[in-house]
Design a protein around this motif. Sequence first.
Motif, PDB file in Angstrom:
ATOM      1  N   LYS A  28     -74.045  36.684  32.967  1.00 55.18           N
ATOM      2  CA  LYS A  28     -74.760  36.823  34.244  1.00 55.18           C
ATOM      3  C   LYS A  28     -74.308  35.781  35.268  1.00 55.18           C
ATOM      4  N   THR A  29     -73.015  35.629  35.408  1.00 51.90           N
ATOM      5  CA  THR A  29     -72.492  34.693  36.407  1.00 51.90           C
ATOM      6  C   THR A  29     -72.703  35.285  37.796  1.00 51.90           C
ATOM      7  N   GLN A  30     -73.420  34.539  38.611  1.00 49.94           N
ATOM      8  CA  GLN A  30     -73.753  35.046  39.954  1.00 49.94           C
ATOM      9  C   GLN A  30     -72.701  34.679  40.988  1.00 49.94           C
ATOM     10  N   GLU A  31     -72.045  33.546  40.751  1.00 46.41           N
ATOM     11  CA  GLU A  31     -71.111  33.063  41.772  1.00 46.41           C
ATOM     12  C   GLU A  31     -70.010  32.268  41.081  1.00 46.41           C
ATOM     13  N   ALA A  32     -68.791  32.457  41.520  1.00 48.40           N
ATOM     14  CA  ALA A  32     -67.666  31.675  40.982  1.00 48.40           C
ATOM     15  C   ALA A  32     -66.893  31.096  42.154  1.00 48.40           C
ATOM     16  N   VAL A  33     -66.641  29.791  42.077  1.00 47.59           N
ATOM     17  CA  VAL A  33     -65.933  29.101  43.155  1.00 47.59           C
ATOM     18  C   VAL A  33     -64.662  28.523  42.568  1.00 47.59           C
ATOM     19  N   PHE A  34     -63.530  28.937  43.105  1.00 43.62           N
ATOM     20  CA  PHE A  34     -62.247  28.516  42.556  1.00 43.62           C
ATOM     21  C   PHE A  34     -61.626  27.414  43.410  1.00 43.62           C
ATOM     22  N   SER A  35     -60.861  26.555  42.744  1.00 41.67           N
ATOM     23  CA  SER A  35     -60.045  25.598  43.500  1.00 41.67           C
ATOM     24  C   SER A  35     -58.599  26.064  43.414  1.00 41.67           C
ATOM     25  N   ARG A  36     -57.739  25.407  44.154  1.00 39.34           N
ATOM     26  CA  ARG A  36     -56.342  25.830  44.194  1.00 39.34           C
ATOM     27  C   ARG A  36     -55.595  25.478  42.917  1.00 39.34           C
ATOM     28  N   ASP A  37     -56.130  24.563  42.122  1.00 39.02           N
ATOM     29  CA  ASP A  37     -55.383  24.146  40.933  1.00 39.02           C
ATOM     30  C   ASP A  37     -55.894  24.825  39.661  1.00 39.02           C
ATOM     31  N   GLY A  38     -56.621  25.893  39.810  1.00 36.74           N
ATOM     32  CA  GLY A  38     -57.055  26.631  38.634  1.00 36.74           C
ATOM     33  C   GLY A  38     -58.383  26.191  38.061  1.00 36.74           C
ATOM     34  N   SER A  39     -59.032  25.292  38.722  1.00 35.63           N
ATOM     35  CA  SER A  39     -60.377  24.921  38.274  1.00 35.63           C
ATOM     36  C   SER A  39     -61.382  25.896  38.872  1.00 35.63           C
ATOM     37  N   VAL A  40     -62.518  25.988  38.224  1.00 38.57           N
ATOM     38  CA  VAL A  40     -63.505  26.963  38.689  1.00 38.57           C
ATOM     39  C   VAL A  40     -64.911  26.430  38.426  1.00 38.57           C
ATOM     40  N   VAL A  41     -65.829  26.779  39.283  1.00 35.26           N
ATOM     41  CA  VAL A  41     -67.249  26.490  39.048  1.00 35.26           C
ATOM     42  C   VAL A  41     -67.956  27.830  38.878  1.00 35.26           C
ATOM     43  N   PHE A  98     -59.950  36.053  39.334  1.00 32.73           N
ATOM     44  CA  PHE A  98     -61.346  36.410  39.583  1.00 32.73           C
ATOM     45  C   PHE A  98     -62.183  36.206  38.335  1.00 32.73           C
ATOM     46  N   ALA A  99     -63.474  36.069  38.548  1.00 38.78           N
ATOM     47  CA  ALA A  99     -64.413  35.879  37.435  1.00 38.78           C
ATOM     48  C   ALA A  99     -65.280  37.125  37.330  1.00 38.78           C
ATOM     49  N   GLU A 100     -65.359  37.653  36.136  1.00 44.19           N
ATOM     50  CA  GLU A 100     -66.196  38.825  35.921  1.00 44.19           C
ATOM     51  C   GLU A 100     -67.660  38.387  35.898  1.00 44.19           C
ATOM     52  N   LYS A 141     -63.517  47.613  38.703  1.00 45.67           N
ATOM     53  CA  LYS A 141     -64.616  48.579  38.742  1.00 45.67           C
ATOM     54  C   LYS A 141     -65.955  47.888  38.519  1.00 45.67           C
ATOM     55  N   THR A 142     -65.890  46.757  37.860  1.00 44.45           N
ATOM     56  CA  THR A 142     -67.140  46.053  37.533  1.00 44.45           C
ATOM     57  C   THR A 142     -67.356  44.879  38.501  1.00 44.45           C
ATOM     58  N   PRO A 143     -68.581  44.427  38.637  1.00 42.84           N
ATOM     59  CA  PRO A 143     -68.868  43.346  39.589  1.00 42.84           C
ATOM     60  C   PRO A 143     -68.128  42.045  39.258  1.00 42.84           C
ATOM     61  N   VAL A 144     -67.707  41.374  40.291  1.00 44.61           N
ATOM     62  CA  VAL A 144     -67.086  40.059  40.125  1.00 44.61           C
ATOM     63  C   VAL A 144     -67.973  39.017  40.811  1.00 44.61           C
ATOM     64  N   ALA A 145     -67.774  37.756  40.378  1.00 41.31           N
ATOM     65  CA  ALA A 145     -68.607  36.683  40.922  1.00 41.31           C
ATOM     66  C   ALA A 145     -67.862  35.845  41.955  1.00 41.31           C
ATOM     67  N   GLY A 146     -66.548  35.988  41.993  1.00 44.16           N
ATOM     68  CA  GLY A 146     -65.761  35.220  42.950  1.00 44.16           C
ATOM     69  C   GLY A 146     -64.294  35.371  42.652  1.00 44.16           C
ATOM     70  N   MET A 147     -63.459  34.967  43.584  1.00 40.66           N
ATOM     71  CA  MET A 147     -62.026  35.147  43.394  1.00 40.66           C
ATOM     72  C   MET A 147     -61.251  34.146  44.235  1.00 40.66           C
ATOM     73  N   ALA A 148     -59.957  34.028  43.916  1.00 41.44           N
ATOM     74  CA  ALA A 148     -59.070  33.162  44.699  1.00 41.44           C
ATOM     75  C   ALA A 148     -57.649  33.622  44.486  1.00 41.44           C
ATOM     76  N   PHE A 149     -56.818  33.436  45.488  1.00 41.33           N
ATOM     77  CA  PHE A 149     -55.395  33.703  45.314  1.00 41.33           C
ATOM     78  C   PHE A 149     -54.743  32.509  44.641  1.00 41.33           C
TER      79      PHE A 149
END
Lengths: 356, 443
Positions: B137-150, B109-111, B91-99
Motif C-alpha cells: 500500500k505505498t501511497q507515494e514514492a519519491v526518487f532521487s537521481r542516484d537511484g535512491s527512493v523514499v 517507478f514504484a508499484e 496497467k496497475t497503479p504506481v506511487a511515483g516515478m523518475a527518469f
Amino acid sequence: MGTMMTKEGRVAAAGALIILSALFLFAAPAYAQFGNTADGRLFLSVSPEYPGPNEPVLVSLWNAIVDLTGSDITWYVNNKVFAQGVGMTKASIAAGPLGSETNIFATAQTRDGLYASGNASISPAEVDLLWESDSYTPPLYRGRALPSAGTGVRAQAIARFKPAGSAQLPERDIMYTWKRNGSVVASLSGKGMSSAYIRAPALFGTDIIEVAASAIDGSAGGRARAEISSVEPVLVLYENHPLFGIMYNRAFDDTASLSDTEATFAAVPYFAEAENPDDPRLIYSWSVNGKKIPSDELNRSELTVNSANSNGLAQIALSLTHASNLAMSASRAWRVSFGSGNDIFTGFNPFPALSE
Amino acid sequence: MRPTKKTLSYVLVLAALLMFAGLGGWYFFLNRQAETVSATDASRGLRSEAPSQSAGNIYNNIVSGITSLVERDGDETREGAPPPQLQKITKTPVAGMAFGAGTSSVLYFAESSTGYIFSADTSTGAVERLTNRLFPKTQEAVFSRDGSVVLRSIDENGDIASFAGKIATSTSSETVDGGAMLSGKYLERNISAIVPAVFSRELLYIVKTPFGGADGILSSWDGMRRKTVFSSPLSGWYPISLADGRIFFVLRPADNAAGFAYELKNGSLVPQVRDARGLTYLPNTSSTAILYGESGGGSLALFARAQNDATSLSLPIRTVADKCVWSTEGPAIATTTTPKIFSKKPAPMVKPLVAYCAVPQFVTSNAFLGDWYRGAIHTSDSWWRVDVSADTVELIFAPETDTPIDVESPIMDDRGEHIAFINAIDKTLWLLRIKPEKIKTTP
C-alpha cells in the motif's frame, strides 16, 4: 519642522532648499507620516497609511489656519522638486523599494506672504498574513485545511521591514496587533507575537482577521487582512482496497458501480473537528438499504459490504455528527451496484483484464 | 416409534446426496476462485505456463507480469514503426516515478500495491524488477537521481511512514530472486511532504511539530544528520528543491484562499508570489522564471513570469501549475535580428523558457483544486507547449476522447524528449513523447 513666518523671513526660507538635507537629518523618523502636527504647521498625511514597496502613495497637505487652496505649494522628494502649483495640496508619489526611505518635504506660501512647511518620510514594509485551520485532512492531502465551526485557525504574519541601510528587522523587534472583526485581540498582540490561534468563524460565518505590524521605534509599519469563512465538513467516501489501501484518488460519486461483490468503504470527514476519522468524538451512523448498520468500534469510519446474497444494489447512507460540537453535521448517500463487472463510477479497474 | 430399515436407507441416501451436492458446490466454488485468481494474475501479466524458475509465485507474477504491463496503445506497434506519441506504461497503479539520470528512455517507478521498484526501457518495452522488499500500500514514492527512493505509506495508526532506501547494485550480495534488496531506514513519522535535495544529495522535508506548526528539515538519507532550515507555526507547507540549490516553501493551496510562495535565502523567506488565490507554484531550475496558477471565483488562470522583476503574463490556458513541467530541452543558439556574419564570437547559448502543461478540456467544478485533490473530480487533459519567452502557447497533443487523461506529477527526462506522468483517474503511469524542436542557428 514646519515654520510660519513673515515676509522678512522669506529670505531665510529661500535657503531652505539648501539646508533640506540637514533638516532631514533631524527629522523624526516616521512611517507614512507626518511632519509636525502643531497648529500653524503643515500636516502631511499619506494614503495608504502603510504603503508597500513601489506602491503609489497619495500625500495630502492641510493646515488648520492657513488657506492652502490659494497658496503656492512646492513638493520636494528626496531633495528634488517633484511638483509645484497653486493649491496643489495633493501629490501622488511612488514609494521606493523595500529598504528605502523616501523623504517628502512640502512648502506653502500664502497670498498674505505667510510661509509654512512640513515633511514626512515613507519606509515601505510588507506584511503577509497566512492562515490554515487545524481541522482534519488525510495525511497526504495536498490542499489546505479549511476551518469549519468548532475548529481553530492558525495565523502567521510575516513582516518585512528593512530600515534604510540596515538589515531586515527581526521578529522580536516588531510589534504585532491582531484584530478580529475590527476589535483588537489584546491577548494575541504584542512584541514578537507574529502568530495567533483564533477560533474559526461560526457556522456559515466569515471573520475578518487583520494584523498590523510596526517597528518598535516606529520607523516602519505595515498591515494585512484576510477574510476567512467557515465551510461545512465535506464527507467523502473512498474504497479501502486490500492491495492499495484507501484510494484517495477516487472519491465515490452519488452513483457508483463496482466489479467486486464485496468492498470496504472508508469515510473521510474533510475539515471536521477531529484528530482522525476514528476520533471518538465523531459519531457515525451507517445504513445500507435503509437498515442501520452498527459500525466497527475500532474502525467506525469504515464499512464493509458483501453483496453475495443480494441483488447487488446497496444504498449506503452516512450521517456524521460530533459529540461536543453541535454545529458539526454532515450526511450523504451513495448508490452502489456490486458485481456489475465494471467500475462505472470511475471507469477504474486496477485489473482491467478481469473485465475484458 | 423405532425407525424402520426402509426409513434408515432413505436417510442414508439423502445424506449421500447432500454430501455429493456439497462436494459439487465446493468444487465449483474452488473452481470459480481459481478462475478469479488466474484472471487477476493474467491482468498483471502472469504467463499461463508454469513458472520455469523456482523462485516462487510472487517473483514470477511480478517480473513476468510487468513485461506485459508495458502497453503501447492497443499493441499496435509494428517493428520499425516509431512508438506512439502517448504510451501507457503500466496497467496497475504506481506511487511515483523518475527518469534515469541522463537518459530519455529508462523510467523507474514504484508499484503502489507492493512498493517494488521497476525500471522500464520505454524504447524496447523491457521491464526489470529492481527490488524485492515488500512495502504494501505505498501511497507515494519519491526518487532521487542516484537511484535512491523514499516510499511513503500510512500505517495502522494513520501516521505517515517514510522509508528512505537505496537500491542495491546488481553485483551486490544482497541481490536475490532477480531483485535487489532495498536497504535503508525509516525516517521520522509524519513527514507531510518530502523531496530530494538534488544539490546536496540530501532530503528536504516538512514535518509537523507537536504544537501544530511545521519544521523544514534538510536530512541525510538515513535520517542520521538533520538540520532545521525553516520553522512556521503553520503546518501546511510543501517544499521545492531545485538542482541549482534553491529551496522554496509554498503554503498549501485552497480555492479562493490567499496563497504564498517563498524562497529560502540565508535563512529568510523571500516572497516569490504573494496573496494569490488558490496558488499553485512551479519555479524553473537555473533561472528565476516561474509558472503559477490561481484558482478563485470558480475559474482557473495560469501565469508566467520570465524573471524576478518582470511582470506576470496571463497565459491563455486554464490549468494549475501542478499539471505543468518545465522543459529540460538543451540550450538553443540564440538568433539575432542582425546577425554578424563575420563575427568570430560564438552565438550565446540560450536555454528557451519552455514549459509543457496539461490543460483540462472542461472544468466542471467551482472549487477545482479542492475537488481535484480529494479525487472528487477528474479532468480530461490535452497537452500544450508554453513558450514563456515568446509568450505563446501551442497545442501539441489531444488524447482520444474515450481515454481521459487526468495528468498528475508530470516529469521530463534530461533530454527534453519525454514527459512521464500519472493518470490521476487510476494512478497508471503514462509517457508522452515530445517532438524535439529544431534548433535555430545563426549564420
